[in-house]
Design a protein around this motif. Sequence first.
Motif, PDB file in Angstrom:
ATOM      1  N   MET A  61       0.843  -1.187   0.000  1.00 48.79           N
ATOM      2  CA  MET A  61       0.000   0.000   0.000  1.00 48.79           C
ATOM      3  C   MET A  61       0.886   1.248   0.000  1.00 48.79           C
ATOM      4  SD  MET A  61      -3.118   0.542   2.564  1.00 48.79           S
ATOM      5  CE  MET A  61      -4.270   1.892   2.352  1.00 48.79           C
ATOM      6  N   GLN A  62       2.133   1.057   0.411  1.00 53.58           N
ATOM      7  CA  GLN A  62       3.074   2.178   0.476  1.00 53.58           C
ATOM      8  C   GLN A  62       3.894   2.250  -0.811  1.00 53.58           C
ATOM      9  OE1 GLN A  62       6.684   1.720   1.223  1.00 53.58           O
ATOM     10  NE2 GLN A  62       7.123   3.909   1.393  1.00 53.58           N
ATOM     11  N   ALA A  63       4.218   1.114  -1.388  1.00 51.44           N
ATOM     12  CA  ALA A  63       4.930   1.025  -2.661  1.00 51.44           C
ATOM     13  C   ALA A  63       4.903  -0.437  -3.063  1.00 51.44           C
ATOM     14  CB  ALA A  63       6.373   1.502  -2.508  1.00 51.44           C
ATOM     15  N   PRO A  64       5.053  -0.723  -4.356  1.00 54.13           N
ATOM     16  CA  PRO A  64       5.058  -2.134  -4.740  1.00 54.13           C
ATOM     17  C   PRO A  64       6.257  -2.830  -4.101  1.00 54.13           C
ATOM     18  CG  PRO A  64       4.948  -0.691  -6.663  1.00 54.13           C
ATOM     19  CD  PRO A  64       5.253   0.173  -5.490  1.00 54.13           C
ATOM     20  N   LYS A  65       6.021  -3.949  -3.448  1.00 54.96           N
ATOM     21  CA  LYS A  65       7.161  -4.663  -2.877  1.00 54.96           C
ATOM     22  C   LYS A  65       6.872  -6.139  -2.723  1.00 54.96           C
ATOM     23  CE  LYS A  65       7.171  -1.501   0.309  1.00 54.96           C
ATOM     24  NZ  LYS A  65       7.517  -0.671   1.451  1.00 54.96           N
ATOM     25  N   ASP A  66       7.924  -6.882  -2.469  1.00 54.72           N
ATOM     26  CA  ASP A  66       7.789  -8.334  -2.404  1.00 54.72           C
ATOM     27  C   ASP A  66       7.469  -8.788  -0.975  1.00 54.72           C
ATOM     28  OD1 ASP A  66      10.165  -8.070  -1.091  1.00 54.72           O
ATOM     29  OD2 ASP A  66      11.354  -9.275  -2.466  1.00 54.72           O
ATOM     30  N   ILE A  67       7.359 -10.088  -0.784  1.00 56.40           N
ATOM     31  CA  ILE A  67       6.917 -10.607   0.511  1.00 56.40           C
ATOM     32  C   ILE A  67       7.867 -10.242   1.661  1.00 56.40           C
ATOM     33  CG2 ILE A  67       6.351 -12.696   1.821  1.00 56.40           C
ATOM     34  CD1 ILE A  67       5.294 -13.865  -0.844  1.00 56.40           C
ATOM     35  N   PRO A  68       9.177 -10.525   1.545  1.00 54.72           N
ATOM     36  CA  PRO A  68      10.015 -10.209   2.711  1.00 54.72           C
ATOM     37  C   PRO A  68      10.018  -8.723   3.082  1.00 54.72           C
ATOM     38  CG  PRO A  68      11.359 -11.075   0.906  1.00 54.72           C
ATOM     39  CD  PRO A  68       9.930 -11.248   0.518  1.00 54.72           C
ATOM     40  N   ASP A  69      10.013  -7.849   2.084  1.00 53.45           N
ATOM     41  CA  ASP A  69       9.987  -6.423   2.399  1.00 53.45           C
ATOM     42  C   ASP A  69       8.659  -6.058   3.055  1.00 53.45           C
ATOM     43  OD1 ASP A  69      12.439  -6.340   1.307  1.00 53.45           O
ATOM     44  OD2 ASP A  69      11.880  -5.280  -0.523  1.00 53.45           O
ATOM     45  N   THR A  70       7.603  -6.696   2.602  1.00 52.44           N
ATOM     46  CA  THR A  70       6.287  -6.454   3.181  1.00 52.44           C
ATOM     47  C   THR A  70       6.245  -6.943   4.629  1.00 52.44           C
ATOM     48  OG1 THR A  70       5.242  -6.648   1.033  1.00 52.44           O
ATOM     49  CG2 THR A  70       3.839  -7.022   2.931  1.00 52.44           C
ATOM     50  N   VAL A  71       6.803  -8.110   4.854  1.00 54.44           N
ATOM     51  CA  VAL A  71       6.806  -8.658   6.206  1.00 54.44           C
ATOM     52  C   VAL A  71       7.643  -7.794   7.141  1.00 54.44           C
ATOM     53  CG1 VAL A  71       7.557 -10.634   7.604  1.00 54.44           C
ATOM     54  CG2 VAL A  71       6.348 -11.019   5.464  1.00 54.44           C
ATOM     55  N   ALA A  72       8.789  -7.319   6.636  1.00 54.35           N
ATOM     56  CA  ALA A  72       9.626  -6.438   7.455  1.00 54.35           C
ATOM     57  C   ALA A  72       8.870  -5.154   7.766  1.00 54.35           C
ATOM     58  CB  ALA A  72      10.938  -6.139   6.730  1.00 54.35           C
ATOM     59  N   ASP A  73       8.238  -4.586   6.746  1.00 51.17           N
ATOM     60  CA  ASP A  73       7.424  -3.387   6.955  1.00 51.17           C
ATOM     61  C   ASP A  73       6.360  -3.629   8.010  1.00 51.17           C
ATOM     62  OD1 ASP A  73       8.555  -1.869   5.021  1.00 51.17           O
ATOM     63  OD2 ASP A  73       6.755  -1.641   3.797  1.00 51.17           O
ATOM     64  N   ALA A  74       5.731  -4.782   7.913  1.00 56.56           N
ATOM     65  CA  ALA A  74       4.602  -5.083   8.792  1.00 56.56           C
ATOM     66  C   ALA A  74       5.053  -5.137  10.243  1.00 56.56           C
ATOM     67  CB  ALA A  74       3.962  -6.405   8.383  1.00 56.56           C
ATOM     68  N   SER A  75       6.193  -5.764  10.474  1.00 57.17           N
ATOM     69  CA  SER A  75       6.735  -5.776  11.831  1.00 57.17           C
ATOM     70  C   SER A  75       7.117  -4.362  12.232  1.00 57.17           C
ATOM     71  CB  SER A  75       7.961  -6.691  11.911  1.00 57.17           C
ATOM     72  OG  SER A  75       7.571  -8.031  12.004  1.00 57.17           O
ATOM     73  N   GLY A  76       7.663  -3.612  11.263  1.00 58.06           N
ATOM     74  CA  GLY A  76       8.073  -2.238  11.545  1.00 58.06           C
ATOM     75  C   GLY A  76       6.893  -1.376  11.947  1.00 58.06           C
ATOM     76  N   ALA A  77       5.791  -1.492  11.217  1.00 62.98           N
ATOM     77  CA  ALA A  77       4.602  -0.700  11.541  1.00 62.98           C
ATOM     78  C   ALA A  77       4.074  -1.106  12.917  1.00 62.98           C
ATOM     79  CB  ALA A  77       3.526  -0.908  10.480  1.00 62.98           C
ATOM     80  N   ALA A  78       4.146  -2.400  13.204  1.00 64.35           N
ATOM     81  CA  ALA A  78       3.718  -2.872  14.521  1.00 64.35           C
ATOM     82  C   ALA A  78       4.567  -2.215  15.602  1.00 64.35           C
ATOM     83  CB  ALA A  78       3.840  -4.389  14.596  1.00 64.35           C
ATOM     84  N   SER A  79       5.857  -2.088  15.318  1.00 65.66           N
ATOM     85  CA  SER A  79       6.751  -1.462  16.291  1.00 65.66           C
ATOM     86  C   SER A  79       6.339  -0.024  16.564  1.00 65.66           C
ATOM     87  CB  SER A  79       8.186  -1.521  15.769  1.00 65.66           C
ATOM     88  OG  SER A  79       9.039  -0.784  16.602  1.00 65.66           O
ATOM     89  N   LYS A  80       5.985   0.688  15.484  1.00 73.57           N
ATOM     90  CA  LYS A  80       5.593   2.092  15.643  1.00 73.57           C
ATOM     91  C   LYS A  80       4.328   2.196  16.505  1.00 73.57           C
ATOM     92  CE  LYS A  80       8.946   3.702  13.374  1.00 73.57           C
ATOM     93  NZ  LYS A  80      10.020   4.238  14.182  1.00 73.57           N
TER      94      LYS A  80
END
Lengths: 142, 1009
Positions: free
Chosen positions: B404-423
């Motif tokens: 939703m932020q930019a086209p990306k693959d699964i690992p980048d998405t998963v990292a983002d997802a954990s990152g957003a959770a952290s925020k």
Amino acid sequence: MAEEGWEPKIVAFCCNWCSYGGADTAGMGRFQQPASTRVIRVMCSGRIDPLHVYNAFLEGADAVLVTGCHIGDCHYVNGNEKTEVKYNFLEEMLQQLGLEPDRLHLNWISASEGERFANFINEVTAKVKELGPSPLKPEGVK
Amino acid sequence: MSKLVGAVAIAGGGIAGIQSAIDLASSGLKVYLIESSTTIGGKMAQLDKTFPTLDCSMCTLSPKLAEVARHPNIELMTYSEITGITGEPGDFTVTVKNKATYVDYDKCTACELCVSKCPVKVPDEYNEGQNNRKAIYLAFPQAVPRVFTIDADHCLYLNKGKCGNCQKACENDAINFEDTDKEVDINVGSVILNTGFEPYDASNLEQYRIDHPNVVSSLEFERQLSSSGPFEGHVTLADGSHPRRIAWIQCVGSRSPEIGRNTCSSVCCMYATKEAMVAMEHDLDLETTIFNIDIRAFGKGFEEFYQKAKNEKGIRFINSRPSGVEVDPVTDNISLKYEAEDGSGIKREEFDMIVLSIGLTPSDSSKNLAKIAGVEMDDNDFVKTKIDHPLETSKPGIFVCGAMQAPKDIPDTVADASGAASKAASLLSSERGNLVTEKKYPPEKDMGDEIRTGVVVCRCGINIGNIVDVPDVVEYAKTLPHVVLAKEEVYACSTDSLEGIADLVREHNLNHMVVASCTPRTHEPLFRETLMEAGLNPYLFELANIREHCSWVHQNNKEEATKKAKDIIRMSVSRANLLQPLYQEKLEFNKDALVIGGGIAGMNAALDIAEKGFKVTLLEKESELGGMLLKFTHLQDGRTTKEVLEPIIQKVESNPNITVHIETELTEQEGSMGNFKGHIKGANVDEDIEFGVAIIATGANELEPEGYFSYGEYSNIITESQLEQKLDEGVDAKNVVFIQCAGGRNDERPYCSRACCTVAMKNAIRLKESDPDRNVTILYRDIRTFGVWEELYTKARELGVVFMRYTEDKEPEVSEKTVRIFDHLMNMDFEINYDLMVLSAPMVTPETNELLAPMFKVTLDANRFFLEAHIKLRPVECATDGVFLAGTSQAPKLVDESVSQASAAASRACTILSRDFLETIGNVSVVDPELCIGCGRCTLVCPYNAPELKEVTVETEEIVYITKKSEINPAVCKGCGCCAAECPTGAITARHFTTPQIMAVIKAYGEGI
Ligand code: FES
């Protein structure tokens, strides 16, 4: 050749994460199989001790299948690589005892490969049916 | 902020939402996971295999699905949409519309009886409409929640008032035609937007002829490859035959400014390569061709995967973009016209099947959601973020991640997802544990001396009951050793039956329980919980799988199926009788974190952890914080690196929870998660240190490309970072030539360094903008400005930067003032004059990695970056528990990716730190020291280094001696049991799968034949 109507008895050791799941997926896909096989679940194929396999033969199995995740997919990093090592040893030992190679199989089946699981059971059952009862059966060859 | 609510709403139940949910729920926050379809899993659930390891997608995903389903802190809201968000950070009200499913979730057991009775056929979305499902359906077998839904658009009863077959078929009274849409308000402290992407609709581009039956989208093709797909894994043409030649057309709906699609979709080159590879594995004679503009193999292991596809697998990559698909009006055959790579002109080639590699586009529902949330969007309809704050939207308290932020693959998405959770977790850290309720169970009752086993045989409606003679099996079960009771149930897993099972345990004083029904992989947790409610240890439960492994696969042989069911139950009872209660040990642990590396990743990770109230020690081996970014002056959004670094350095240095040590390194290290002990040595310290988790953020350096393209021979040949320093002072060169991949993508460094193309683009643009008359030429192999950075490439071309492709077998030859390059299209050499040459050199790892890796018992990959635990779903974790990776220590990255990954590492680390104690798993293995001979075999086979040889003094009556004995660390053991199979003396017990238990099953097997 075995007598008419004889059906082979097979034990399949499966790891919890992949091949057991493959057997489940075979069920979900209704991939029909001969009712020859009984599954014994362990967490990882690496838990399967050659002794377990040997005992399954002594208890009357006509064939034993050792199964797990594809190499690289083991839930515990590389348990299946150790399975392979133990299996090679076991295979040699059982062949020296006079067991036909078709009675012991190693196969990697993922949790989504239901059809592959069913095909495997079909193939092994057909082969063992030709071979007849195992020479390792407690009562000997009938 | 007046009020803080310890709950988070997550919009979107794809892999991103799932990961955010698990992280937050495991950190003590309440999670509402809101998904518009009937199941969580998102697009990943539709994939067959994942690149570059060809792991089975569903196999890696389904444990996560199950984890969400089971997590007590996650409330799943499927078939639901957010219709309103009001409030402020810490206290939002989210309005959720819950669509009617017409099936009672509490009553549906997913027995499938209704399905065969439903007369309506609807194109199956899961298989991209390539086959049919019914109007009452489960999206796919592993769907979560596992309940059926009635498709109101197609149901006969709901539309015409007749039929109602499902209601008649349902034995559990779960169908409710009166169901209505509902709206509920939930109160949360933060919102995470995760709704992902939509595959580009290729029917917008008529020239690609998706209307032709043998032209398919890449997602349709993906389903064809899947063994659970419409053709059971066999790629199939419209006439039922199988193709011999398949072509992929890349960038359909991507990299096409003329249709308003400016971005690169980041994943298509790799998924097309993967699809071709998997298809060729299925069919060895298949010929595959991928038509592309550039092959964008920029992620970890991607370039190696691409080279393997090209050189070993024989996949043909043609660097040309066909203008469309041509259909022969007479034969209906399909062909492509394209410009030959060797300059020989236009070619035409026929294919049996053409796959359109469709891009990732923002979905309408995502755009709508962004509007509801009131967050700003960029020109491409992705949610707007900043490079140094990639997870924060324009609205405080609302975070974004994934595609939703930019086209990306699964690992980048998963990292983002954990990152957003952290925020979100940082914002709500004071509320941890406030809204979650821990389930309380009665104390375990005394087991007594006698084994008393109960057996419940489930009919599963007609699933088992119609094939297996259940009453006969029940009578048989009663005859088995230690069985004091056996009975049947229609649905053992229905809420009533579960209560009934608990009652049986209490009334008959049972201490072991067997349920013969379906697979333990889905249902064991449920029954175990029932046992706990009845005061029994959960490990005393055993499932006998007589459905998946029996009734479903022997449908035509009732007699054999009944016999097999008896065998399975006999084997299960023999095992159940020997089961022992097992306990998860609770261990105290150290809650401090160590972060190694003070670059942008390390600093962000340290801050994210510190903001949640944990103490952090941050080590930096250089004399100042900032890492690799100190060598660069600008970011690709035009801001200076100083603007980004200064505030964060200031924040780190002023945070009371962070202790910074510069010019300091970790010199020794031992222990395991929760209990690490090390030694740090540096300018001002020389001391022992203890910590519970570690984050490795040791970064990377730009290679000095000595020996490549005459670097080092002439002073006018420099690297990108040197150019940036120069650019600030002003560059007076009139002719500038860039050479990409200088020292990368070769035998010595086979990986792609991911960032260099974007960096070169940024610098080329600066050169052109500061002097439009300057000639800037970029010599490249593939331009890899993936995702939104594609726009920089477009801009560079608009500014007049000249691009020339070279191939690795004909590299440019550089002399002092000229460079000679072979142009494939013109089939001739060109000579270009230059005043300044810039080499884009790859990132390389610091040598200290070689020291750190063995200290933490973690592995380096072939390129000496740290190896993550799983390339797709665990991108920031090491295989060693408690050790995490952030930034370029794991692989080359851009700044925003490093920042997001740093937050992800912090999030994962904090799921551990926020526990009250560490809990071991119940089925850990143990060593009997009496039997152990200290051979060390177990230490060699354990992938987690759980067993350790320890020196012990043995005292017998005759002698006292010192020897070695193995000891298994229960905090590290994962219970695979490999060590037990390896131990030559039988000293190791693999709990729950002990040798006596397995042998009993084998023996019970033999008794029946
Ligand atoms: S878990 Fe399947 S082989 Fe190890």
